[in-house]
Design a protein around this motif. Sequence first.
Motif, PDB file in Angstrom:
ATOM      1  N   ALA A 142       0.993  -1.310  -0.069  1.00 30.67           N
ATOM      2  CA  ALA A 142       0.081  -0.164   0.012  1.00 30.67           C
ATOM      3  C   ALA A 142       0.893   1.300   0.123  1.00 30.67           C
ATOM      4  O   ALA A 142       0.566   2.357  -0.509  1.00 30.67           O
ATOM      5  CB  ALA A 142      -0.872  -0.116   1.179  1.00 30.67           C
ATOM      6  N   GLU A 143       1.994   1.156   0.500  1.00 24.97           N
ATOM      7  CA  GLU A 143       3.162   2.269   0.593  1.00 24.97           C
ATOM      8  C   GLU A 143       3.926   2.377  -0.519  1.00 24.97           C
ATOM      9  O   GLU A 143       4.868   3.039  -0.531  1.00 24.97           O
ATOM     10  CB  GLU A 143       3.852   2.376   1.997  1.00 24.97           C
ATOM     11  CG  GLU A 143       2.875   2.640   3.098  1.00 24.97           C
ATOM     12  CD  GLU A 143       2.460   3.821   2.899  1.00 24.97           C
ATOM     13  OE1 GLU A 143       2.977   5.015   2.310  1.00 24.97           O
ATOM     14  OE2 GLU A 143       1.489   4.372   3.779  1.00 24.97           O
ATOM     15  N   GLY A 144       3.811   1.342  -1.749  1.00 26.71           N
ATOM     16  CA  GLY A 144       4.368   1.522  -2.937  1.00 26.71           C
ATOM     17  C   GLY A 144       5.300   0.515  -3.055  1.00 26.71           C
ATOM     18  O   GLY A 144       6.081   0.565  -4.283  1.00 26.71           O
ATOM     19  N   ALA A 145       5.836  -0.341  -2.339  1.00 19.24           N
ATOM     20  CA  ALA A 145       6.927  -1.329  -2.559  1.00 19.24           C
ATOM     21  C   ALA A 145       6.299  -2.544  -3.324  1.00 19.24           C
ATOM     22  O   ALA A 145       5.188  -2.816  -3.466  1.00 19.24           O
ATOM     23  CB  ALA A 145       7.269  -1.981  -1.230  1.00 19.24           C
ATOM     24  N   ALA A 146       7.118  -3.100  -4.167  1.00 17.81           N
ATOM     25  CA  ALA A 146       6.798  -4.444  -5.045  1.00 17.81           C
ATOM     26  C   ALA A 146       7.294  -5.469  -3.831  1.00 17.81           C
ATOM     27  O   ALA A 146       8.251  -5.617  -3.076  1.00 17.81           O
ATOM     28  CB  ALA A 146       7.504  -4.594  -6.122  1.00 17.81           C
ATOM     29  N   VAL A 147       6.108  -6.353  -3.613  1.00 14.10           N
ATOM     30  CA  VAL A 147       6.341  -7.195  -2.267  1.00 14.10           C
ATOM     31  C   VAL A 147       6.267  -8.860  -3.012  1.00 14.10           C
ATOM     32  O   VAL A 147       5.376  -9.256  -3.515  1.00 14.10           O
ATOM     33  CB  VAL A 147       4.986  -6.899  -1.491  1.00 14.10           C
ATOM     34  CG1 VAL A 147       5.473  -7.887  -0.202  1.00 14.10           C
ATOM     35  CG2 VAL A 147       5.284  -5.532  -0.855  1.00 14.10           C
ATOM     36  N   ALA A 148       7.566  -9.226  -2.302  1.00  8.73           N
ATOM     37  CA  ALA A 148       7.529 -10.876  -2.603  1.00  8.73           C
ATOM     38  C   ALA A 148       7.062 -11.492  -1.087  1.00  8.73           C
ATOM     39  O   ALA A 148       7.342 -11.239  -0.095  1.00  8.73           O
ATOM     40  CB  ALA A 148       8.793 -11.208  -2.562  1.00  8.73           C
ATOM     41  N   VAL A 149       5.627 -12.000  -1.317  1.00  7.37           N
ATOM     42  CA  VAL A 149       4.909 -12.711  -0.204  1.00  7.37           C
ATOM     43  C   VAL A 149       5.567 -14.217  -0.194  1.00  7.37           C
ATOM     44  O   VAL A 149       5.246 -14.712  -1.293  1.00  7.37           O
ATOM     45  CB  VAL A 149       3.363 -12.700  -0.367  1.00  7.37           C
ATOM     46  CG1 VAL A 149       2.939 -13.577   0.702  1.00  7.37           C
ATOM     47  CG2 VAL A 149       2.907 -11.218  -0.482  1.00  7.37           C
ATOM     48  N   THR A 150       5.960 -14.678   0.759  1.00  7.36           N
ATOM     49  CA  THR A 150       6.449 -15.920   0.807  1.00  7.36           C
ATOM     50  C   THR A 150       6.092 -16.775   2.140  1.00  7.36           C
ATOM     51  O   THR A 150       5.888 -15.991   3.200  1.00  7.36           O
ATOM     52  CB  THR A 150       8.112 -16.104   0.757  1.00  7.36           C
ATOM     53  OG1 THR A 150       8.801 -15.616   2.170  1.00  7.36           O
ATOM     54  CG2 THR A 150       8.846 -15.291  -0.341  1.00  7.36           C
ATOM     55  N   ASP A 151       5.823 -17.955   1.954  1.00  3.70           N
ATOM     56  CA  ASP A 151       5.380 -18.921   3.207  1.00  3.70           C
ATOM     57  C   ASP A 151       5.442 -20.133   2.838  1.00  3.70           C
ATOM     58  O   ASP A 151       5.921 -20.802   1.520  1.00  3.70           O
ATOM     59  CB  ASP A 151       3.952 -18.146   3.358  1.00  3.70           C
ATOM     60  CG  ASP A 151       3.759 -18.347   4.931  1.00  3.70           C
ATOM     61  OD1 ASP A 151       3.484 -19.758   5.509  1.00  3.70           O
ATOM     62  OD2 ASP A 151       3.356 -17.543   5.626  1.00  3.70           O
ATOM     63  N   VAL A 152       5.032 -21.062   3.561  1.00  2.00           N
ATOM     64  CA  VAL A 152       4.838 -22.435   3.340  1.00  2.00           C
ATOM     65  C   VAL A 152       3.319 -22.792   2.897  1.00  2.00           C
ATOM     66  O   VAL A 152       3.096 -23.877   2.992  1.00  2.00           O
ATOM     67  CB  VAL A 152       5.448 -23.268   4.361  1.00  2.00           C
ATOM     68  CG1 VAL A 152       6.851 -23.407   4.367  1.00  2.00           C
ATOM     69  CG2 VAL A 152       4.651 -23.119   6.021  1.00  2.00           C
ATOM     70  N   LEU A 153       2.552 -21.963   3.634  1.00  2.00           N
ATOM     71  CA  LEU A 153       0.976 -22.053   3.268  1.00  2.00           C
ATOM     72  C   LEU A 153       0.647 -21.308   1.902  1.00  2.00           C
ATOM     73  O   LEU A 153       0.555 -20.092   1.937  1.00  2.00           O
ATOM     74  CB  LEU A 153       0.189 -21.554   4.414  1.00  2.00           C
ATOM     75  CG  LEU A 153       0.489 -21.900   5.762  1.00  2.00           C
ATOM     76  CD1 LEU A 153      -0.444 -21.077   6.892  1.00  2.00           C
ATOM     77  CD2 LEU A 153       0.036 -23.442   5.794  1.00  2.00           C
ATOM     78  N   ASP A 154       0.733 -22.072   0.804  1.00  2.00           N
ATOM     79  CA  ASP A 154       0.752 -21.463  -0.446  1.00  2.00           C
ATOM     80  C   ASP A 154      -0.668 -20.920  -0.514  1.00  2.00           C
ATOM     81  O   ASP A 154      -0.654 -19.928  -1.318  1.00  2.00           O
ATOM     82  CB  ASP A 154       1.064 -22.672  -1.625  1.00  2.00           C
ATOM     83  CG  ASP A 154       2.364 -23.254  -1.430  1.00  2.00           C
ATOM     84  OD1 ASP A 154       3.381 -22.385  -0.720  1.00  2.00           O
ATOM     85  OD2 ASP A 154       2.763 -24.224  -1.986  1.00  2.00           O
ATOM     86  N   ALA A 155      -1.737 -21.704  -0.462  1.00  2.00           N
ATOM     87  CA  ALA A 155      -3.056 -20.855  -0.672  1.00  2.00           C
ATOM     88  C   ALA A 155      -3.279 -19.602  -0.031  1.00  2.00           C
ATOM     89  O   ALA A 155      -3.767 -18.886  -0.554  1.00  2.00           O
ATOM     90  CB  ALA A 155      -4.326 -22.188  -0.357  1.00  2.00           C
ATOM     91  N   GLU A 156      -3.081 -19.449   1.298  1.00  2.00           N
ATOM     92  CA  GLU A 156      -3.058 -18.151   1.972  1.00  2.00           C
ATOM     93  C   GLU A 156      -2.505 -17.320   1.485  1.00  2.00           C
ATOM     94  O   GLU A 156      -2.644 -16.202   1.338  1.00  2.00           O
ATOM     95  CB  GLU A 156      -2.924 -18.468   3.528  1.00  2.00           C
ATOM     96  CG  GLU A 156      -3.797 -19.559   4.094  1.00  2.00           C
ATOM     97  CD  GLU A 156      -3.525 -21.015   4.195  1.00  2.00           C
ATOM     98  OE1 GLU A 156      -2.747 -21.497   3.201  1.00  2.00           O
ATOM     99  OE2 GLU A 156      -4.397 -21.663   4.803  1.00  2.00           O
ATOM    100  N   GLY A 157      -0.853 -17.777   1.201  1.00  2.00           N
ATOM    101  CA  GLY A 157      -0.053 -16.710   0.551  1.00  2.00           C
ATOM    102  C   GLY A 157      -0.309 -16.045  -0.679  1.00  2.00           C
ATOM    103  O   GLY A 157      -0.292 -15.009  -0.973  1.00  2.00           O
ATOM    104  N   GLN A 158      -1.078 -17.136  -1.580  1.00  2.00           N
ATOM    105  CA  GLN A 158      -1.302 -16.631  -2.837  1.00  2.00           C
ATOM    106  C   GLN A 158      -2.681 -15.633  -2.883  1.00  2.00           C
ATOM    107  O   GLN A 158      -2.814 -14.674  -3.405  1.00  2.00           O
ATOM    108  CB  GLN A 158      -1.747 -17.600  -3.806  1.00  2.00           C
ATOM    109  CG  GLN A 158      -2.140 -17.351  -5.182  1.00  2.00           C
ATOM    110  CD  GLN A 158      -0.962 -16.628  -5.947  1.00  2.00           C
ATOM    111  OE1 GLN A 158       0.176 -17.087  -6.157  1.00  2.00           O
ATOM    112  NE2 GLN A 158      -1.242 -15.581  -6.477  1.00  2.00           N
TER     113      GLN A 158
END
Length: 258
Positions: free
Chosen positions: A31-47
């Motif tokens: 929301a503050e303008g960064a490109a964000v890599a969301v990473t996790d082991v919970l793929d459905a929730e991360g996506q």
Amino acid sequence: MVMKGRVSGKVALVTGGALGIGRACAKRLAAEGAAVAVTDVLDAEGQANVNEICLTGGTAGYWHLDVSNEQEVQDVTRMVKTKFGPISVLVNNAAVSGVTKPTHEISAEEWEDLMNINVKGVFFCTKHVLPQMIDAGTGSVINLSSIYGIMGASDIPLYHASKGAVRSMSRADAMIYASKGIRVNSVQPGFIWTPFVQNYLKTHGNIEAGRKAFDALNPLGNVGEPDDIAYGVIYFASEESKFVTGTELIIDGGYSAR
Ligand SMILES: NC(=O)c1ccc[n+]([C@@H]2O[C@H](COP(=O)([O-])OP(=O)(O)OC[C@H]3O[C@@H](n4cnc5c(N)ncnc54)[C@H](O)[C@@H]3O)[C@@H](O)[C@H]2O)c1
């Protein structure tokens, strides 16, 4: 549409970004303008988190990443660089609470399982992101420690040990990399209403009674929300904190001020 924000132009990688505090950090950073890599082991929730960010005009991608697996860390940090450019903000957030046992009952395996995620995971992610930051001559590493890394309590001693380690690693790395333009700070949340705390309450009693008990622990009268931590993370990620390194931000509703 995201207007120019406090972290515009930055590339952030958030570990454990599917739920709780990590999820909120990813959303705020985007929301503050960064490109964000969301990473996790919970793929459905991360996506799902990435989809929500993109729907509101933010830029994000999801990568499966178990922070305790060095090869995955190496591969994902490279892939994020290829997609978004060099990582300039690393939020080492992924962690587990581990077993609720007194120290003399904890096995070596239980120790290793927790330390592999909470401490070695921070080490692996920092290790593989730092070269990108060194090349760029700038970067901000934000490590999620805990008030349990500062104070004693009688429930989860392994977790205490891990969060104390993260706190110390942050200070040491702040000293090592200051001359490279890289800042390293840690955040010490108090009790924040996330799946981490909710699952603990589910397995150790009643969730509603537990919520009231946790609320009452805090001088401000309630447990915190994930965004209460995300706002602190945004500060460390942004240039507003350009003179701040090796420090610790306690966000705990006054719990530790007693
Ligand atoms: N919630 C609190 O009260 C509280 C208090 C102090 C510190 N913290 C710290 O804040 C951070 C986030 O906590 P939270 O409450 O949001 O936790 P959470 O359990 O709600 O979410 C943690 C996320 O990390 C992910 N994760 C777990 N193991 C992983 C692994 N091996 N690799 C990658 N991802 C993994 C989970 O899937 C989950 O999405 C943690 O470092 C925690 O120690 C939380």
